[in-house]
Write an enzyme that holds these catalytic residues in place. Structure first.
Site, PDB file in Angstrom:
ATOM      1  N   MET A  56     -77.444 -76.440 -35.876  1.00 35.90           N
ATOM      2  CA  MET A  56     -77.367 -76.869 -34.353  1.00 35.90           C
ATOM      3  C   MET A  56     -75.918 -77.226 -33.919  1.00 35.90           C
ATOM      4  O   MET A  56     -75.420 -76.633 -33.008  1.00 35.90           O
ATOM      5  CB  MET A  56     -78.267 -77.908 -34.035  1.00 35.90           C
ATOM      6  CG  MET A  56     -78.434 -78.441 -32.301  1.00 35.90           C
ATOM      7  SD  MET A  56     -79.695 -79.587 -32.399  1.00 35.90           S
ATOM      8  CE  MET A  56     -79.318 -81.043 -33.141  1.00 35.90           C
ATOM      9  N   LEU A  57     -75.246 -78.081 -34.576  1.00 37.21           N
ATOM     10  CA  LEU A  57     -73.989 -78.511 -34.216  1.00 37.21           C
ATOM     11  C   LEU A  57     -73.041 -77.151 -34.685  1.00 37.21           C
ATOM     12  O   LEU A  57     -72.094 -76.954 -33.782  1.00 37.21           O
ATOM     13  CB  LEU A  57     -73.337 -79.593 -35.207  1.00 37.21           C
ATOM     14  CG  LEU A  57     -72.010 -80.109 -35.311  1.00 37.21           C
ATOM     15  CD1 LEU A  57     -71.705 -80.599 -33.529  1.00 37.21           C
ATOM     16  CD2 LEU A  57     -71.742 -81.120 -36.207  1.00 37.21           C
ATOM     17  N   ILE A  89     -73.588 -73.437 -49.928  1.00 39.16           N
ATOM     18  CA  ILE A  89     -72.300 -74.504 -50.391  1.00 39.16           C
ATOM     19  C   ILE A  89     -72.558 -75.166 -51.736  1.00 39.16           C
ATOM     20  O   ILE A  89     -71.747 -75.688 -52.089  1.00 39.16           O
ATOM     21  CB  ILE A  89     -72.322 -75.507 -49.313  1.00 39.16           C
ATOM     22  CG1 ILE A  89     -73.386 -76.512 -49.002  1.00 39.16           C
ATOM     23  CG2 ILE A  89     -71.973 -75.057 -47.845  1.00 39.16           C
ATOM     24  CD1 ILE A  89     -73.160 -78.046 -48.510  1.00 39.16           C
ATOM     25  N   ALA A 148     -76.275 -79.038 -44.369  1.00 44.92           N
ATOM     26  CA  ALA A 148     -77.006 -80.372 -44.730  1.00 44.92           C
ATOM     27  C   ALA A 148     -78.446 -80.165 -45.039  1.00 44.92           C
ATOM     28  O   ALA A 148     -78.831 -79.309 -44.271  1.00 44.92           O
ATOM     29  CB  ALA A 148     -76.618 -81.476 -43.872  1.00 44.92           C
ATOM     30  N   TRP A 149     -79.023 -81.080 -46.065  1.00 48.73           N
ATOM     31  CA  TRP A 149     -80.026 -81.286 -45.849  1.00 48.73           C
ATOM     32  C   TRP A 149     -80.552 -82.304 -44.713  1.00 48.73           C
ATOM     33  O   TRP A 149     -80.206 -83.253 -44.791  1.00 48.73           O
ATOM     34  CB  TRP A 149     -80.778 -81.585 -47.328  1.00 48.73           C
ATOM     35  CG  TRP A 149     -82.119 -81.875 -47.546  1.00 48.73           C
ATOM     36  CD1 TRP A 149     -82.833 -83.053 -46.707  1.00 48.73           C
ATOM     37  CD2 TRP A 149     -83.269 -81.471 -48.074  1.00 48.73           C
ATOM     38  NE1 TRP A 149     -84.262 -83.060 -47.050  1.00 48.73           N
ATOM     39  CE2 TRP A 149     -84.522 -81.928 -48.026  1.00 48.73           C
ATOM     40  CE3 TRP A 149     -83.110 -80.342 -49.177  1.00 48.73           C
ATOM     41  CZ2 TRP A 149     -85.568 -81.768 -48.648  1.00 48.73           C
ATOM     42  CZ3 TRP A 149     -84.151 -80.039 -50.087  1.00 48.73           C
ATOM     43  CH2 TRP A 149     -85.380 -80.804 -49.802  1.00 48.73           C
ATOM     44  N   THR A 150     -81.405 -81.817 -43.633  1.00 48.08           N
ATOM     45  CA  THR A 150     -81.644 -82.781 -42.547  1.00 48.08           C
ATOM     46  C   THR A 150     -82.879 -83.066 -42.486  1.00 48.08           C
ATOM     47  O   THR A 150     -83.033 -83.830 -41.586  1.00 48.08           O
ATOM     48  CB  THR A 150     -80.896 -82.101 -41.442  1.00 48.08           C
ATOM     49  OG1 THR A 150     -81.491 -80.810 -41.068  1.00 48.08           O
ATOM     50  CG2 THR A 150     -79.344 -81.830 -41.203  1.00 48.08           C
ATOM     51  N   TYR A 156     -82.479 -89.829 -47.629  1.00 46.96           N
ATOM     52  CA  TYR A 156     -81.373 -89.066 -46.764  1.00 46.96           C
ATOM     53  C   TYR A 156     -79.859 -89.785 -46.692  1.00 46.96           C
ATOM     54  O   TYR A 156     -78.985 -89.408 -47.227  1.00 46.96           O
ATOM     55  CB  TYR A 156     -81.955 -88.826 -45.353  1.00 46.96           C
ATOM     56  CG  TYR A 156     -80.998 -88.205 -44.544  1.00 46.96           C
ATOM     57  CD1 TYR A 156     -80.665 -86.924 -44.641  1.00 46.96           C
ATOM     58  CD2 TYR A 156     -80.394 -88.996 -43.535  1.00 46.96           C
ATOM     59  CE1 TYR A 156     -79.666 -86.268 -43.746  1.00 46.96           C
ATOM     60  CE2 TYR A 156     -79.541 -88.402 -42.610  1.00 46.96           C
ATOM     61  CZ  TYR A 156     -79.260 -87.047 -42.588  1.00 46.96           C
ATOM     62  OH  TYR A 156     -78.434 -86.466 -41.744  1.00 46.96           O
ATOM     63  N   LYS A 202     -76.091 -88.751 -48.228  1.00 44.07           N
ATOM     64  CA  LYS A 202     -75.201 -88.643 -47.436  1.00 44.07           C
ATOM     65  C   LYS A 202     -73.932 -89.546 -47.628  1.00 44.07           C
ATOM     66  O   LYS A 202     -72.864 -89.225 -47.468  1.00 44.07           O
ATOM     67  CB  LYS A 202     -75.478 -88.719 -45.764  1.00 44.07           C
ATOM     68  CG  LYS A 202     -76.625 -87.852 -45.177  1.00 44.07           C
ATOM     69  CD  LYS A 202     -76.079 -86.479 -45.097  1.00 44.07           C
ATOM     70  CE  LYS A 202     -74.898 -86.226 -44.003  1.00 44.07           C
ATOM     71  NZ  LYS A 202     -74.567 -84.763 -43.867  1.00 44.07           N
TER      72      LYS A 202
END
Ligand SMILES: NC(=O)c1ccc[n+]([C@@H]2O[C@H](COP(=O)([O-])OP(=O)(O)OC[C@H]3O[C@@H](n4cnc5c(N)ncnc54)[C@H](OP(=O)(O)O)[C@@H]3O)[C@@H](O)[C@H]2O)c1
Length: 270
Positions: A12-13, A36, A57-59, A117, A121
Site C-alpha cells: 500500500m505505501l 528481502i 514487511a510482515w504486516t 509484531y 519490528k
C-alpha cells in the site's frame, strides 16, 4: 539522477511512493521479484541504488502471534541493512511502544512492544540502526492500494445501520500518499535518524469511523463507541499510539499535516 529502490513494491505505501517518485529513476520490485530475505538478490538490487526505502514487511499483526519467527525474518531485514547501510530508509511502527500513558511518544522514548509484531519490528529497528540506516515509524495507515480501516468503515456504512467501534485506542490516521511525500522530502533533505511519519492531531478508531461517516454524508451517531474488550484479538493493541513529531525540525522539515485535513483530501481516491 538519484536511483531509488523501493522494496515490497506491491504494498500500500510502496505503491504511493512510486507515484510520488514519478519521473525519477525507480525500481519497486514486488515480493515475487525481490524477496528481502534473499541475500544475493538483495545485494545486487541494493548495489544499483542510491536510496533504498524498505516498505516490505510482515504486516499481519494477529498472525505474527503464532508465526513470530517467520515475521521476524522479514521484519528484521538483516540482508538489506547490511547491504544498504546509510542508504536505507526503513519503515517501522508505533507498536514498538507499550501504549501506556497519555502523552505522545517522542522519537527517543523507551520502547516496550506488547505484541509479537511489535517485537519483530523493534528487532528491525535495531538491525537497521546498527548499520546507520534511517527509521521512519508510522501508524494507522490508509490509502487507495490496500485493505485498511477507512475503506472497511465505508463498506460497513452501506451494509449496517449501526457499527460499534473501539474508542479507547488513540492514534494518528495517516494517508500513505502524505507519508510517501514526507519520505521523499526526508531523503532529499539528506537527514538521517529516527522520525515519526504520522499525521498531526490524534483521534480514536471511533473518531476516525465517525469522520468517515460524515464524509459519506451519513449520521456519525450510527457509529457507537465500545472498549477494546468488545473485540478480543490474538495480539494486544497499544492504547496510546500517538507519536510526537519533534524530530522533523532537526531535518529542516515540518511535521505532517492534521489527520482530518489529509483524510478529506484522500477521500476521492479511497
Ligand atoms: N499499515 C499500517 O497501518 C502500518 C502501521 C504501522 C507501520 N506500518 C509499516 O509500514 C510499512 C508499509 O506498510 P503497508 O501497509 O504498505 O504494508 P503492506 O501493504 O502489507 O505491504 C507490505 C508488502 O511487503 C511485501 N513483503 C512481505 N514479505 C516480503 C519479503 N520477504 N520480501 C519482499 N516483500 C515482502 C508484501 O508482499 P505480499 O503481500 O506478497 O506478502 C507486501 O506487498 C511496513 O513496514 C509496515 O510494518 C504499517
Amino acid at each position: 539522477m538519484t536511483r531509488w529502490l523501493v522494496t515490497g513494491g506491491g504494498g500500500m505505501l510502496a505503491t504511493d511512493l512510486v507515484r510520488v517518485l514519478d519521473g525519477a529513476d525507480v525500481r519497486a520490485p514486488s515480493r515475487a521479484d525481490l524477496d528481502i530475505t534473499d541475500e544475493t538478490a538483495v545485494a545486487e538490487a541494493v548495489n544499483w541504488a542510491d536510496v533504498v526505502v524498505n516498505c516490505a514487511a510482515w504486516t499481519a499483526v494477529d498472525d505474527a502471534e503464532t508465526h513470530e519467527d517467520a515475521a521476524l525474518r522479514i521484519n528484521a531485514p538483516r540482508a538489506l541493512a547490511e547491504a544498504a547501510g546509510r542508504k536505507l530508509v526503513h519503515l517501522s511502527t508505533d507498536y514498538v511502544f507499550s501504549g501506556e500513558g497519555r502523552e505522545p511518544w517522542p522519537e527517543d522514548a523507551p520502547t516496550g512492544p506488547v505484541n509479537a509484531y511489535g517485537r519483530t519490528k523493534l528487532a528491525g529497528e535495531e538491525v537497521v540502526a546498527d548499520h546507520h540506516g534511517t527509521i521512519v515509524r508510522t501508524a494507522w495507515l490508509y490509502g487507495a492500494h490496500g485493505p485498511n480501516f477507512v475503506r472497511t468503515m465505508a463498506r460497513l456504512e452501506r451494509s449496517h445501520e449501526v457499527v460499534t467501534v473501539v474508542a479507547d485506542q488513540h492514534g494518528q490516521p495517516t494517508w500513505t500518499l502524505d507519508l510517501a511525500r514526507q519520505i521523499v522530502d526526508l531523503v532529499n533533505a539528506g537527514a538521517q535518524g529516527v522520525f515519526h511519519g504520522t499525521s498531526s492531531g490524534a483521534t480514536t478508531w471511533h473518531g476516525l469511523a465517525q469522520e468517515v461517516f460524515r464524509l459519506l454524508g451519513a449520521d456519525p451517531e450510527r457509529v457507537r463507541p465500545v472498549g477494546s474488550e468488545a473485540y478480543p484479538r490474538p495480539a494486544t493493541r497499544p492504547k496510546n499510539s500517538v507519536l510526537a513529531h519533534g524530530g522533523w525540525a532537526a531535518a529542516g522539515l515540518k511535521p505532517m499535516r492534521d489527520w482530518r485535513e489529509a483524510l478529506h483530501d484522500a477521500w476521492p481516491e479511497l
